[in-house]
Design a protein around this motif. Sequence first.
Motif, PDB file in Angstrom:
ATOM      1  N   GLU A 152      20.544  -5.258  16.983  1.00  0.00           N
ATOM      2  CA  GLU A 152      21.319  -5.333  15.746  1.00  0.00           C
ATOM      3  C   GLU A 152      20.385  -5.322  14.538  1.00  0.00           C
ATOM      4  O   GLU A 152      19.442  -6.099  14.477  1.00  0.00           O
ATOM      5  CB  GLU A 152      22.171  -6.602  15.733  1.00  0.00           C
ATOM      6  N   ILE A 153      20.682  -4.440  13.587  1.00  0.00           N
ATOM      7  CA  ILE A 153      19.867  -4.300  12.382  1.00  0.00           C
ATOM      8  C   ILE A 153      20.788  -4.317  11.163  1.00  0.00           C
ATOM      9  O   ILE A 153      21.729  -3.530  11.079  1.00  0.00           O
ATOM     10  CB  ILE A 153      19.061  -2.975  12.377  1.00  0.00           C
ATOM     11  N   ASP A 154      20.493  -5.177  10.213  1.00  0.00           N
ATOM     12  CA  ASP A 154      21.227  -5.234   8.944  1.00  0.00           C
ATOM     13  C   ASP A 154      20.766  -4.069   8.078  1.00  0.00           C
ATOM     14  O   ASP A 154      19.569  -3.798   7.970  1.00  0.00           O
ATOM     15  CB  ASP A 154      20.937  -6.566   8.241  1.00  0.00           C
ATOM     16  N   VAL A 155      21.713  -3.389   7.421  1.00  0.00           N
ATOM     17  CA  VAL A 155      21.384  -2.182   6.663  1.00  0.00           C
ATOM     18  C   VAL A 155      21.019  -2.442   5.202  1.00  0.00           C
ATOM     19  O   VAL A 155      20.732  -1.490   4.479  1.00  0.00           O
ATOM     20  CB  VAL A 155      22.534  -1.147   6.724  1.00  0.00           C
ATOM     21  N   ARG A 156      21.003  -3.682   4.764  1.00  0.00           N
ATOM     22  CA  ARG A 156      20.690  -3.950   3.356  1.00  0.00           C
ATOM     23  C   ARG A 156      19.279  -3.551   2.940  1.00  0.00           C
ATOM     24  O   ARG A 156      19.099  -3.066   1.831  1.00  0.00           O
ATOM     25  CB  ARG A 156      20.928  -5.425   3.024  1.00  0.00           C
ATOM     26  N   PRO A 157      18.273  -3.721   3.785  1.00  0.00           N
ATOM     27  CA  PRO A 157      16.924  -3.301   3.355  1.00  0.00           C
ATOM     28  C   PRO A 157      16.827  -1.793   3.165  1.00  0.00           C
ATOM     29  O   PRO A 157      17.756  -1.047   3.476  1.00  0.00           O
ATOM     30  CB  PRO A 157      16.019  -3.756   4.511  1.00  0.00           C
ATOM     31  N   THR A 158      15.680  -1.352   2.720  1.00  0.00           N
ATOM     32  CA  THR A 158      15.430   0.077   2.546  1.00  0.00           C
ATOM     33  C   THR A 158      15.462   0.794   3.895  1.00  0.00           C
ATOM     34  O   THR A 158      15.307   0.156   4.946  1.00  0.00           O
ATOM     35  CB  THR A 158      14.040   0.318   1.917  1.00  0.00           C
ATOM     36  N   LEU A 159      15.624   2.103   3.843  1.00  0.00           N
ATOM     37  CA  LEU A 159      15.584   2.907   5.057  1.00  0.00           C
ATOM     38  C   LEU A 159      14.295   2.646   5.828  1.00  0.00           C
ATOM     39  O   LEU A 159      14.317   2.460   7.048  1.00  0.00           O
ATOM     40  CB  LEU A 159      15.704   4.399   4.708  1.00  0.00           C
ATOM     41  N   GLU A 160      13.189   2.608   5.126  1.00  0.00           N
ATOM     42  CA  GLU A 160      11.893   2.400   5.768  1.00  0.00           C
ATOM     43  C   GLU A 160      11.850   1.068   6.503  1.00  0.00           C
ATOM     44  O   GLU A 160      11.336   0.965   7.620  1.00  0.00           O
ATOM     45  CB  GLU A 160      10.750   2.480   4.736  1.00  0.00           C
ATOM     46  N   GLU A 161      12.413   0.026   5.896  1.00  0.00           N
ATOM     47  CA  GLU A 161      12.406  -1.297   6.517  1.00  0.00           C
ATOM     48  C   GLU A 161      13.355  -1.344   7.714  1.00  0.00           C
ATOM     49  O   GLU A 161      13.032  -1.945   8.742  1.00  0.00           O
ATOM     50  CB  GLU A 161      12.778  -2.377   5.497  1.00  0.00           C
ATOM     51  N   VAL A 162      14.505  -0.715   7.602  1.00  0.00           N
ATOM     52  CA  VAL A 162      15.446  -0.672   8.723  1.00  0.00           C
ATOM     53  C   VAL A 162      14.792   0.041   9.905  1.00  0.00           C
ATOM     54  O   VAL A 162      14.857  -0.436  11.049  1.00  0.00           O
ATOM     55  CB  VAL A 162      16.769   0.014   8.309  1.00  0.00           C
ATOM     56  N   VAL A 163      14.135   1.156   9.658  1.00  0.00           N
ATOM     57  CA  VAL A 163      13.454   1.901  10.720  1.00  0.00           C
ATOM     58  C   VAL A 163      12.323   1.061  11.300  1.00  0.00           C
ATOM     59  O   VAL A 163      12.150   1.000  12.528  1.00  0.00           O
ATOM     60  CB  VAL A 163      12.945   3.263  10.207  1.00  0.00           C
ATOM     61  N   ARG A 164      11.569   0.388  10.443  1.00  0.00           N
ATOM     62  CA  ARG A 164      10.469  -0.470  10.923  1.00  0.00           C
ATOM     63  C   ARG A 164      11.014  -1.551  11.853  1.00  0.00           C
ATOM     64  O   ARG A 164      10.456  -1.807  12.918  1.00  0.00           O
ATOM     65  CB  ARG A 164       9.718  -1.097   9.748  1.00  0.00           C
ATOM     66  N   GLN A 165      12.107  -2.194  11.450  1.00  0.00           N
ATOM     67  CA  GLN A 165      12.708  -3.241  12.290  1.00  0.00           C
ATOM     68  C   GLN A 165      13.200  -2.673  13.617  1.00  0.00           C
ATOM     69  O   GLN A 165      13.025  -3.290  14.676  1.00  0.00           O
ATOM     70  CB  GLN A 165      13.867  -3.912  11.553  1.00  0.00           C
ATOM     71  N   ALA A 166      13.806  -1.503  13.566  1.00  0.00           N
ATOM     72  CA  ALA A 166      14.295  -0.877  14.797  1.00  0.00           C
ATOM     73  C   ALA A 166      13.135  -0.533  15.732  1.00  0.00           C
ATOM     74  O   ALA A 166      13.200  -0.805  16.939  1.00  0.00           O
ATOM     75  CB  ALA A 166      15.110   0.373  14.468  1.00  0.00           C
ATOM     76  N   LEU A 167      12.069   0.029  15.193  1.00  0.00           N
ATOM     77  CA  LEU A 167      10.912   0.369  16.011  1.00  0.00           C
ATOM     78  C   LEU A 167      10.287  -0.880  16.629  1.00  0.00           C
ATOM     79  O   LEU A 167       9.920  -0.881  17.812  1.00  0.00           O
ATOM     80  CB  LEU A 167       9.867   1.115  15.178  1.00  0.00           C
ATOM     81  N   ALA A 168      10.179  -1.941  15.845  1.00  0.00           N
ATOM     82  CA  ALA A 168       9.618  -3.191  16.362  1.00  0.00           C
ATOM     83  C   ALA A 168      10.485  -3.756  17.474  1.00  0.00           C
ATOM     84  O   ALA A 168       9.978  -4.195  18.515  1.00  0.00           O
ATOM     85  CB  ALA A 168       9.462  -4.207  15.225  1.00  0.00           C
ATOM     86  N   ALA A 169      11.795  -3.742  17.285  1.00  0.00           N
ATOM     87  CA  ALA A 169      12.703  -4.263  18.303  1.00  0.00           C
ATOM     88  C   ALA A 169      12.667  -3.403  19.566  1.00  0.00           C
ATOM     89  O   ALA A 169      12.688  -3.924  20.680  1.00  0.00           O
ATOM     90  CB  ALA A 169      14.119  -4.352  17.745  1.00  0.00           C
ATOM     91  N   LEU A 170      12.611  -2.085  19.396  1.00  0.00           N
ATOM     92  CA  LEU A 170      12.540  -1.196  20.556  1.00  0.00           C
ATOM     93  C   LEU A 170      11.259  -1.419  21.343  1.00  0.00           C
ATOM     94  O   LEU A 170      11.274  -1.464  22.570  1.00  0.00           O
ATOM     95  CB  LEU A 170      12.632   0.270  20.118  1.00  0.00           C
ATOM     96  N   SER A 171      10.154  -1.593  20.649  1.00  0.00           N
ATOM     97  CA  SER A 171       8.885  -1.786  21.353  1.00  0.00           C
ATOM     98  C   SER A 171       8.781  -3.175  21.958  1.00  0.00           C
ATOM     99  O   SER A 171       8.013  -3.389  22.891  1.00  0.00           O
ATOM    100  CB  SER A 171       7.703  -1.502  20.426  1.00  0.00           C
ATOM    101  N   ALA A 172       9.571  -4.134  21.475  1.00  0.00           N
ATOM    102  CA  ALA A 172       9.549  -5.494  22.018  1.00  0.00           C
ATOM    103  C   ALA A 172      10.315  -5.612  23.323  1.00  0.00           C
ATOM    104  O   ALA A 172      10.149  -6.584  24.051  1.00  0.00           O
ATOM    105  CB  ALA A 172      10.124  -6.477  20.995  1.00  0.00           C
ATOM    106  N   GLN A 173      11.140  -4.628  23.631  1.00  0.00           N
ATOM    107  CA  GLN A 173      11.907  -4.678  24.870  1.00  0.00           C
ATOM    108  C   GLN A 173      11.013  -4.291  26.034  1.00  0.00           C
ATOM    109  O   GLN A 173      10.498  -3.176  26.071  1.00  0.00           O
ATOM    110  CB  GLN A 173      13.108  -3.746  24.806  1.00  0.00           C
ATOM    111  N   PRO A 174      10.829  -5.202  27.009  1.00  0.00           N
ATOM    112  CA  PRO A 174       9.973  -4.868  28.146  1.00  0.00           C
ATOM    113  C   PRO A 174      10.516  -3.698  28.960  1.00  0.00           C
ATOM    114  O   PRO A 174       9.775  -2.867  29.421  1.00  0.00           O
ATOM    115  CB  PRO A 174       9.944  -6.146  28.973  1.00  0.00           C
ATOM    116  N   GLU A 175      11.820  -3.631  29.114  1.00  0.00           N
ATOM    117  CA  GLU A 175      12.479  -2.510  29.775  1.00  0.00           C
ATOM    118  C   GLU A 175      13.746  -2.250  29.001  1.00  0.00           C
ATOM    119  O   GLU A 175      14.384  -3.190  28.549  1.00  0.00           O
ATOM    120  CB  GLU A 175      12.880  -2.863  31.204  1.00  0.00           C
TER     121      GLU A 175
END
Length: 184
Positions: A152-175
């Motif tokens: 889950e990602i809140d869309v209030r931040p900038t596009l760059e920040e939303v993408v950064r959060q998504a990438l961080a969350a995706l890479s944090a998933q072990p599988e």
Amino acid sequence: MAGDNLHKRIIVMGVSGSGKSKVAEELARQLNLEFIDGDDLHPEANINKMARGIPLNDEDRAPWLERIRCEISGFGHNDKGCVVVCSALKRRYREQLRTGNPGIVFVYLHGERAVILQRMQKRQGHFMQASMLDSQLAVLEVPGPEENDVIEIDVRPTLEEVVRQALAALSAQPEPGTAKVISG
């Protein structure tokens, strides 16, 4: 990072105006995955209906969701990855997309109605009218904790920040599909 995600199949979901297409395009670019805009897979009748301000129903969405599911499945069988834009508003829609697609991950973009409405009113040339936001919010079944393949990602931040959060969350998933990460 791109090499770690070659087999990922990511669906960027949420109501219209939440930024799905822009976020998905950027995720696909940064992860070196194929980009699929689910809007391009709608039957013409669906697009015409939405352009007239008429919300889609389950019957309208069924063949569209099946087409998206098959597209995603093809990427799994070809050892490729993709990032797909699909509203996936109801849990049963997400279940349909999961069928035959193990390891799928959803990135759920959410935000306050006022923020999303303002974005919809600014965009031009899109068939989905801002007046239809309320119908999408009424249909939306927010993913619950049992859907452990949803980020889950809140869309209030900038596009760059939303993408950064998504990438961080995706890479944090072990599988893919084993942990729920909530950002924002």
